[in-house]
Structure formats: C-alpha cells, structure tokens
Design a protein around this motif. Structure first.
Motif, short mmCIF file in Angstrom:
data_model
loop_
_atom_site.label_atom_id
_atom_site.label_comp_id
_atom_site.label_asym_id
_atom_site.label_seq_id
_atom_site.Cartn_x
_atom_site.Cartn_y
_atom_site.Cartn_z
N ALA A 11 -48.69 -35.59 -64.39
CA ALA A 11 -47.25 -35.63 -64.13
C ALA A 11 -46.97 -35.46 -62.63
O ALA A 11 -46.21 -36.23 -62.05
CB ALA A 11 -46.55 -34.52 -64.92
N ILE A 16 -43.47 -37.17 -61.96
CA ILE A 16 -42.59 -37.19 -63.13
C ILE A 16 -42.82 -35.91 -63.93
O ILE A 16 -43.56 -35.03 -63.51
CB ILE A 16 -42.84 -38.43 -63.99
CG1 ILE A 16 -44.30 -38.46 -64.46
CG2 ILE A 16 -42.50 -39.70 -63.23
CD1 ILE A 16 -44.63 -39.63 -65.34
N SER A 17 -42.21 -35.83 -65.10
CA SER A 17 -42.34 -34.61 -65.89
C SER A 17 -43.40 -34.75 -66.99
O SER A 17 -43.75 -35.86 -67.40
CB SER A 17 -41.01 -34.25 -66.54
OG SER A 17 -40.78 -35.09 -67.64
N THR A 20 -42.39 -36.77 -70.15
CA THR A 20 -42.55 -38.22 -70.06
C THR A 20 -44.00 -38.62 -70.21
O THR A 20 -44.32 -39.59 -70.89
CB THR A 20 -42.02 -38.72 -68.71
OG1 THR A 20 -40.70 -38.22 -68.52
CG2 THR A 20 -42.02 -40.22 -68.66
N ARG A 23 -44.91 -38.48 -73.84
CA ARG A 23 -44.37 -39.60 -74.62
C ARG A 23 -45.12 -40.88 -74.32
O ARG A 23 -45.40 -41.68 -75.20
CB ARG A 23 -42.89 -39.75 -74.32
CG ARG A 23 -42.04 -38.68 -74.98
CD ARG A 23 -40.56 -38.92 -74.73
NE ARG A 23 -40.20 -38.63 -73.33
CZ ARG A 23 -39.62 -37.50 -72.95
NH1 ARG A 23 -39.34 -36.57 -73.84
NH2 ARG A 23 -39.33 -37.29 -71.69
N ALA A 24 -45.44 -41.07 -73.04
CA ALA A 24 -46.13 -42.30 -72.65
C ALA A 24 -47.50 -42.37 -73.32
O ALA A 24 -47.91 -43.41 -73.84
CB ALA A 24 -46.28 -42.35 -71.13
N VAL A 31 -39.70 -44.82 -73.37
CA VAL A 31 -40.39 -44.78 -72.07
C VAL A 31 -40.42 -46.21 -71.53
O VAL A 31 -40.80 -47.13 -72.26
CB VAL A 31 -41.84 -44.27 -72.21
CG1 VAL A 31 -42.45 -44.04 -70.84
CG2 VAL A 31 -41.88 -43.01 -73.03
N THR A 35 -43.47 -47.10 -66.40
CA THR A 35 -43.97 -45.72 -66.32
C THR A 35 -45.08 -45.51 -67.33
O THR A 35 -46.07 -44.84 -67.05
CB THR A 35 -42.85 -44.70 -66.58
OG1 THR A 35 -42.14 -45.08 -67.74
CG2 THR A 35 -41.93 -44.61 -65.41
N LYS A 36 -44.91 -46.10 -68.49
CA LYS A 36 -45.96 -45.95 -69.50
C LYS A 36 -47.30 -46.46 -68.95
O LYS A 36 -48.33 -45.79 -69.06
CB LYS A 36 -45.59 -46.73 -70.76
CG LYS A 36 -46.61 -46.54 -71.87
CD LYS A 36 -46.38 -47.46 -73.04
CE LYS A 36 -45.15 -47.10 -73.83
NZ LYS A 36 -45.00 -47.92 -75.05
#
Lengths: 371, 371
Positions: A11, A16-17, A20, A23-24, A31, A35-36
């Motif tokens: 992250a 990013i967090s 995220t 989830r990715a 997403v 970013t994924k």
DNA sequence: TTGAAAGCGATACCAG
DNA sequence: CTGGTATCGCTTTCAA
C-alpha cells in the motif's frame, strides 16, 4: 531471510490504502482496473504472501466443503469419510464446515448431489466420481465457477478438477501379479475380475497385472478379464462359468470389492482350495476368508488415508490458494493372514481416537496402522 | 457450537486483567498462587482453548527443534530428514527453525549430539535413539526440563519421551513369515538375521516372524537368529557359516538394512538361487538384487513418512500443547519386482517437489508413493 | 472508487 | 504482584 511483505508495504509503495490493496488482490468489486493491475504487479515484485494467521484471526467467514460419496455399502466409504472428518478435526483453524452428501449406488444420484452442493454455494467439493462421464459437465461448471473439486479413489479426466487422490492402480495390479507368480511358482492360468473395462481404475489394474505377469512369469497365462458390472449375481454366475470352462485355473485376482461372490462360486464349484485368491480391500466378510486361507492376500486401498489426503489437499488450496499436488497416489498395503490382526486391531482402536494433554507417560496406545 | 472462551472472558469472570490471566496460564513469574489457582480453575470450567492464530500473530518467538539422526550411511536417514523438512516447509506457521545434528555410527556421538541440543536450548528434539540405554539419562533430563522428545524408528522406553514413530515390527515379521510360508509352500528351514537380540526393534521382528511361522506353517522350522552386531564382515562370515552348516536352508529374512553381505555370502556359497530372500528397506544396492529375483521381496519401512509424522507430532505438541498420539505405528510397504519401479519413480520425483498455484490443468504429476 | 478505522485474540512491555 | 495498552497482519464496515 528477508522480512516478508505485508499489505501495508505494498500500500505504501503505491501510496494507497491497505483496504484498496486488499480488494484488488481479492478481485473484489469497486477497484479501477488500473489500480488493480498496479497492486497485483507490486504484490508480485514484493513477493507478497498473505499471513494466514492474521487472515484467519480477522475473518469471520467459515469455509464449507461438500463431501459427495457412496453411501456405506461396505466399510470403504465410511473409512474415507472418517479420514476426512479426522483431518478436519485436527485442523488448527476450525472455521470449516463439512456437508456430507451420499448416493445409494454407483451412478445413481451423484449428479444430483453435485448439483445440490453447487447450489448450496459450498467453497469446495470432495467427490467420488463413480460415473466420470455423467459428472463431467457439472465438474467443469464447478471449476469455471472457481469451486475446487478433489476426486477420491477414481479420477475424472478432463473435468478441470483440482486434484485426485487414489491408490496406484498399476502398482496394485503389478504387485498382485508378482505375488501370484511366486505363489504359483511361475506356472498356471490365472483370471482377473473387474467391474468393467470401461472404468480406468479397473482396466489399469488389469493392465498392470497382465503386463507384469507376462514380463516376469512368461510361462503363466492370463485370461480375458471377467466383467461383473457391479452386480453380485452376474459376478457369481460368470465366476461359476469361469471355473467350469477353465478347470486348470490356478489363481484369480479380484480387483474390486466384489470378492465374496467369486469366493462363493469357487466354493460351490469345489475349486476353492485349488485356486489362489488375491483380493482387494478389507471388510468384515473378508476376514474369515483370509483367516481360512481361502484368500492368500488382499490389497488394501487405505480408504482412511485417501480421505485424509483428499481433505488436506482441498483445505490447503482453500486456505493458501495453492495446490500441493495434482495427484496423490498412494501405495497399497498388503494384508495377509500373518499381519491381518494388526490391521483389524487398528480399525477397532481408530473408532475411539485418543488424545492426551501434557507430556504423557510411557504408555503407547495408538497405532496408526492405516497411515 | 458454543462460542469459545477467550482470555478476556476468564479475566472478566474473575474481575482481573487479561495480562494476569495470561501469566497465570503460562506459569510465568509474578502471580500470586491464589489468583493462579483461580485462573486455572476458571479456564477449565470455561473450557478455554487458546486461539493459535492469535498466538502466532502476536508472538515473536520462533520454535527451534533439533533433529538428531544417523549420518546418511544409507538413504534411510536422508529420507527421514527429507520427510521432516518437507513437513516443516508445508507448515502454515513458519516460525520454526530446524537444526540437524548427525552422528557417524550407531551409538557414536549421539549423547554428545543430544547434550548439544539441550545446551543450545532448543524447544524440542527428534531423535533416533540407537543406544536407548546410554541416551536414557539425557532424555529424562530433557523431559524433566519440559523439552519434548520424539523417537523415530526405534523406541527408547522409560525415558519420558513424548512419542515414538516407527514401523510395526511385529507386523513386519509376521508379514515376512506369511510370505515366506507361501513362497516355500509351507515347508523348509528358514533363518533370520538381525543386529542384536538386545535391540527391541529387531527381536520383535524375530518374534513376529517366528510365532507367525510356527502358527501358520507348523511344518517349517526357524533357526536361532543370526546376530551381526552391525559389522559387515561379521555378517558375511556368520552367513557363510550358516549356509555351510545348513545346506537345507530354504529361506532367510534379513530384518536390518544389512542384506548385501548376506546376499554376497549366499552368492559365494552358491546357494543364492536355492534360498528365498526377504529383506528390509530399499536402497540403491538392493535394486539389482530385487530385479534379478535374488531378493523375492523387501519390507519398506517408509522413512520419509516416519520423518513427516515425527515432525507433525512434535510440532502439534509445541503449538497446541497436546500430543496427538504417543505412538505412531506405520504399516510397512511390500516391494517386489513387480511394483519396484513405482517406488523408484517416486523416489526420483520426490527430490523435485512440485507445487502449483491456482486451479491447475489436467496433468497429474506427483505421486505420493511413500505416503 | 477509495480511505480510515475498528476489530480478531493473544503476547509483551511499561507503569503502578 | 497486577492493570493497562500497543502490537501482530488482515478483513470488513462505514464514510467520503
């Protein structure tokens, strides 16, 4: 050892967090594809491996697996199921639920059971594909849906199944052949019975038997396999016929559990003591036959171990996303009159598993005979 | 299922803090004996079971285990060690360090190795007690100190060891006897070789062999066991003598790895093809002997599985404080010419374990022959 | 589509 | 001796 990367590392590397990132990595909705991709790339370069303990600790999800097997016609499937629940119980992480679905006979109701499991939304399936053909469509559907399927006892080719756990059939046949050769001093005519040559498992045993026999004992002769199609009366009748047409028969290798009808036929034809029997599996009715030397040896297919291993493979995949091996092939055990008691003793003990707490005294109690 | 109790539950029930509860349960210093008793009592009534995942996550401690075995004279101990590291690698929790300590020959340096492990402060020990007597004092000291010890291959009685993993020796002997009886059609004189009748493992094989033979094949005769004391030349000479004094000898069961000297003696005495050989273990030099039928069958003691199970037992104890079983007794595998290749193939494959990620295709690759 | 933050249960340390 | 609390790495929910 390099300190291993965690969610926060990837992250921060991406600014990013962790949410995220999570989830990715799990292909969760919401997403952006860019970013994924970035996350998955970074995870790879950092060599990210999830911490299972942390995952288990924070997750409230419980895994559900369906075990689809034959209703206990003989003790074989009871043992397989026992092995599965044994292994599940031993698991450190206890967020697992097992649903048993059984069908009464080969090919009868197994599609329905599979469909039911799928409908119920289980996370994985352990199944005995008694009719691989008919199950194929369902299994492909499962694998397309990301539901791992592990086959026990018999393989189901071209189904996308995760793995198969079984006995080495070729080796079983070969061992039977070598034993038979020795018992008969390398001479004589022998027969093989099976359910159907169409079943890979059985035809492989036959192949292993025939090729080893002709290779090692060229003076011996193997008859064409006798097919009983899983029907007891057929088995008995065909056996009677066999003994009538081949009075010179010196040995017979029963590749299935259906040895009792063959033995009865031999008894009724009064050839029981002229024919060397090598059978398959171990169940109550077979015990006296082994004791009385009617059966010289039986090839034990270790159902409990098969169950244990099947569950282990599936569980490892569900938890780690890795499959330890596509094929777990076990060496069969040979049971003869001499070591029969040791196996029976184990079977008894196994019904009352013993656990102890603390450093125990010097009193061994548990024998893992079937391991 | 009842929701399981955690530290906080028992803390609240007693109106104290989780820190105190933790210390009390672990016998840490700084807890009054009254509160300690109260805590332990409450833990029992609430049925407290620690959450392993949480423990692992929060603990920075790494477990160290010492594996004390024989330097690879044959492949047996290499396989045992391979099984151990295989199982350790497969572990979800990776906070484990394994230190291997080996000694060159039986009884030589094993006390030193054990002492070194103890001095190094390991958390557990897996050992092959080649001289149980001499190791006894050390093992008792370990168990008094709370260091669990697991014996592999041979037991060390009265040492307070946590568990023992081994082959069922009685069953091995009995199986050998039943095979021998069949191969010889129930007649003839047979011999047994072993290292020393003083070694439980060996005398049990002899006992199993002799009792099964006399029970099932009353017309057969077993000679007194031949002791080679682990010295090759002794083995050869005594074997020569045996063949000279017993020209009627029809079979021989070698309960140890020392089958090559016996085979050579038989060859030199020109009795190789008159004597049925049943041996123990499987190693490169034995392969051609099995292929050439000099050896009819060998009883494989599954060293890799022994290693795996030994590690599992120890690990489970270290992590859960429970011992799954005091004695893991495995059924041996029977290897004959017919199924030899399957075992060898497995041995090759096993050196390059294969793991896959994701749902794999339909290409079985790994055969767990030695499982 | 993303960020921030509250747990999960045990350990370990620092105050009192 | 005991209480309080930060921490481990991930999941999950709630806001933004």
């Amino acid at each position: 050892m390099i300190k291993k990367a965690k969610l926060l590392d990837i992250a921060e590397a991406l600014g990013i967090s962790t949410g995220t990132v999570h989830r990715a990595l799990h292909n969760h909705a919401g997403v952006s594809s860019v970013t994924k991709a970035r996350v998955q790339q970074m995870a790879k370069t950092l060599g990210y491996r999830p911490n299972l303990a942390a995952r288990y600790l924070s997750s409230k999800r419980t895994l559900r697996v369906s075990v689809n097997t034959l209703k206990g016609t003989t003790s074989f499937w009871d043992e397989v199921r026992a092995g599965i629940s044994e292994e599940a119980r031993a698991l450190v992480m206890e967020n697992i639920e097992i649903e048993y679905r059984t069908y009464p006979r080969l090919g009868e109701g197994e599609e329905e059971a599979f469909e039911a499991a799928l409908k119920a939304g289980v996370d994985g399936i352990i199944t005995f594909p008694s009719r691989p053909q008919s199950l194929q469509a369902w299994m492909r559907r499962a694998s397309r849906g990301g539901i791992p399927v592990v086959c026990v006892a018999t393989d189901a080719p071209n189904t996308g199944r995760l793995a198969v756990v079984s006995i080495d059939t070729l080796a079983s046949g070969s061992l039977a052949a070598d034993l038979m050769g020795h018992f008969l001093s390398g001479e004589g005519t022998v027969a093989v019975t099976l359910s159907s040559v169409a079943i890979t498992e059985h035809s492989e045993k036959y192949k292993g038997f025939a090729s080893t026999l002709s290779g090692l004992y060229p003076k011996m002769k193997v008859l064409e396999p006798l097919e009983d199609h899983d029907i007891e009366t057929v088995c008995y009748e065909k056996s009677r016929e066999l003994f009538k047409n081949h009075p010179e028969l010196a040995g017979i290798y029963v590749t299935t559990e259906a040895s009792i009808p063959v033995l009865n036929a031999a008894r009724d034809a009064h050839v029981l003591d002229k024919v060397i029997f090598i059978t398959t599996d171990l169940f109550p009715a077979l015990v006296p036959e082994i004791r009385s030397q009617a059966v010289a040896a039986t090839i034990y297919q270790r159902p409990r171990t098969q169950g244990r291993r099947a569950f282990r493979v599936l569980h490892e995949f569900l938890v780690e996303g890795e499959c330890p091996s596509f094929q777990v092939t076990l060496a069969p055990h040979l049971v003869m009159r001499g070591n029969l008691d040791f196996f029976l003793q184990r079977q008894t003990l196994e019904s009352t598993p013993q656990r102890a707490v603390g450093v125990p005294s010097d009193s061994p109690e548990m024998i893992d005979y079937f391991g």
